[in-house]
Write a protein that holds these residues in place. Structure first.
Motif, PDB file in Angstrom:
ATOM      1  N   ARG A  85       0.825  -1.214   0.000  1.00 37.37           N
ATOM      2  CA  ARG A  85       0.000   0.000   0.000  1.00 37.37           C
ATOM      3  C   ARG A  85       0.858   1.263   0.000  1.00 37.37           C
ATOM      4  O   ARG A  85       0.390   2.334  -0.402  1.00 37.37           O
ATOM      5  CB  ARG A  85      -0.934   0.006   1.205  1.00 37.37           C
ATOM      6  N   HIS A  90      -4.758  -0.282  -5.467  1.00 43.51           N
ATOM      7  CA  HIS A  90      -5.055  -1.478  -6.244  1.00 43.51           C
ATOM      8  C   HIS A  90      -4.917  -1.222  -7.749  1.00 43.51           C
ATOM      9  O   HIS A  90      -5.023  -0.086  -8.224  1.00 43.51           O
ATOM     10  CB  HIS A  90      -6.469  -1.963  -5.940  1.00 43.51           C
ATOM     11  N   ASP A 131     -12.362  -1.121  -4.900  1.00 43.65           N
ATOM     12  CA  ASP A 131     -13.050  -2.269  -5.482  1.00 43.65           C
ATOM     13  C   ASP A 131     -14.327  -1.882  -6.221  1.00 43.65           C
ATOM     14  O   ASP A 131     -14.811  -2.625  -7.075  1.00 43.65           O
ATOM     15  CB  ASP A 131     -13.359  -3.313  -4.406  1.00 43.65           C
ATOM     16  N   PHE A 153      -7.724  -8.248  -9.574  1.00 43.35           N
ATOM     17  CA  PHE A 153      -7.774  -7.016  -8.787  1.00 43.35           C
ATOM     18  C   PHE A 153      -6.745  -7.195  -7.677  1.00 43.35           C
ATOM     19  O   PHE A 153      -6.924  -8.006  -6.770  1.00 43.35           O
ATOM     20  CB  PHE A 153      -9.184  -6.834  -8.216  1.00 43.35           C
ATOM     21  N   ARG A 154      -5.636  -6.463  -7.758  1.00 44.18           N
ATOM     22  CA  ARG A 154      -4.530  -6.767  -6.859  1.00 44.18           C
ATOM     23  C   ARG A 154      -3.780  -5.528  -6.420  1.00 44.18           C
ATOM     24  O   ARG A 154      -3.838  -4.476  -7.071  1.00 44.18           O
ATOM     25  CB  ARG A 154      -3.555  -7.712  -7.545  1.00 44.18           C
ATOM     26  N   LEU A 155      -3.070  -5.703  -5.312  1.00 45.07           N
ATOM     27  CA  LEU A 155      -2.105  -4.710  -4.873  1.00 45.07           C
ATOM     28  C   LEU A 155      -0.800  -4.922  -5.651  1.00 45.07           C
ATOM     29  O   LEU A 155      -0.612  -5.959  -6.288  1.00 45.07           O
ATOM     30  CB  LEU A 155      -1.848  -4.859  -3.374  1.00 45.07           C
TER      31      LEU A 155
END
Length: 292
Positions: A85, A90, A131, A153-155
């Motif tokens: 983060r 994201h 999201d 959907f990712r960091l």
């Protein structure tokens, strides 16, 4: 098997702390998963596991806390999620069912408010605020009947975190940086060579010049940042390393290759090169002229 035996040997006597260095090197995916399960089991049993690795997938899968070290210094620490983060939110990664299909890109751009980047693997990559945008994208893709090969959907990955924290150069920057570092090294080597030229003209013996060069240049190499940062060396050796011209050359080249040019190291490298050339080139030429 060798890795499992090493781990088993380290557990003799039920230690409270286990140190593991690159434990998954050379393992296939199946054996690596088995090793991960063993390490997780140790942690669940109350054993503290200190893992040193450059395989960040291991760290992401196993670590409760991560410390990032660059050039011998701690530059960041935290949980995997915290570190991810830290460099951004994201990202949506989408691979169209057909590589030439442009419809998904239009949907992603409309929802995210920007054109997605395209990878060499025909992936569409775009950062999103949260999201809600991801679910809006999937809904619009479904409503428009657009086929998708893969969507995530990712960091950011820990590899991306490491590259961001260390300021690793991009492909576009790496060639000029490499040329600059090579040029500095060649310049210093050329200027330093005039010392041996001067000695050679005086002594007139190739064997004696080689012996002198070894004796004279060995302290320059050993008493430098070649093997470790100068602040980790003993007091007297660290003081010598700080003024050693080889240290300045190494630091300047490393900084260039890491995408963080150090003006001070570069300046000192150029200064030492100029001193060596201005002093020993005229001396060598004059000594040679006298012998004529």
């Amino acid at each position: 098997m060798r890795r499992r035996l090493d781990l088993a040997a380290s557990l003799v006597g039920r230690p409270e702390v286990v140190f593991l260095d690159e434990p998954s090197v050379g393992l296939d995916p199946g054996k690596r998963d088995e090793l991960w399960q063993m390490i997780r089991g140790l942690s669940e049993d109350g054993v503290t596991v200190l893992l040193t690795t450059q395989y960040l997938e291991d760290a992401d899968a196993l670590a409760d806390g991560i410390t990032v070290i660059d050039h011998g210094r701690v530059i960041a620490s935290g949980t995997p999620t915290d570190l991810k983060r830290r460099i951004g939110g994201h990202t949506v990664v989408l691979r169209p069912a057909a590589a030439a299909d442009l419809d998904p890109a239009a949907v992603i751009a409309r929802v995210a408010g920007r054109e997605p980047d395209r990878s060499r693997r025909h992936e569409l990559i775009v950062p999103v605020a949260g999201d809600a945008e991801f679910f809006e994208m999937t809904a619009q893709l479904r409503d428009h009947g657009i086929d998708v090969g893969e969507i995530a959907f990712r960091l950011p990955s820990l590899d991306e975190v490491f590259l961001s924290l260390t300021g690793a150069p991009t492909a576009d920057d790496s060639i000029p940086a490499a040329l600059g570092a090579t040029g500095l090294a060649i310049l210093f080597g050329f200027c330093l060579s005039w010392v041996t030229v001067f000695i050679g003209v005086i002594i007139k013996s190739a064997e004696a010049v080689l012996a002198f060069s070894f004796i004279a240049f060995l302290p320059l190499q050993l008493g430098s940042s070649l093997a470790s940062p100068t602040d980790t060396l003993p007091g007297w050796l660290g003081a010598w390393a700080d003024i050693n011209p080889v240290t300045h050359v190494l630091d300047a080249c490393r900084a260039l290759l890491n995408g963080k040019p150090d003006d001070e190291s570069i300046g000192r490298t150029l200064l030492w090169s100029a001193i060596l050339f201005v002093v020993f080139c005229p001396l060598a030429v004059r000594a040679y002229g006298r012998q004529e």
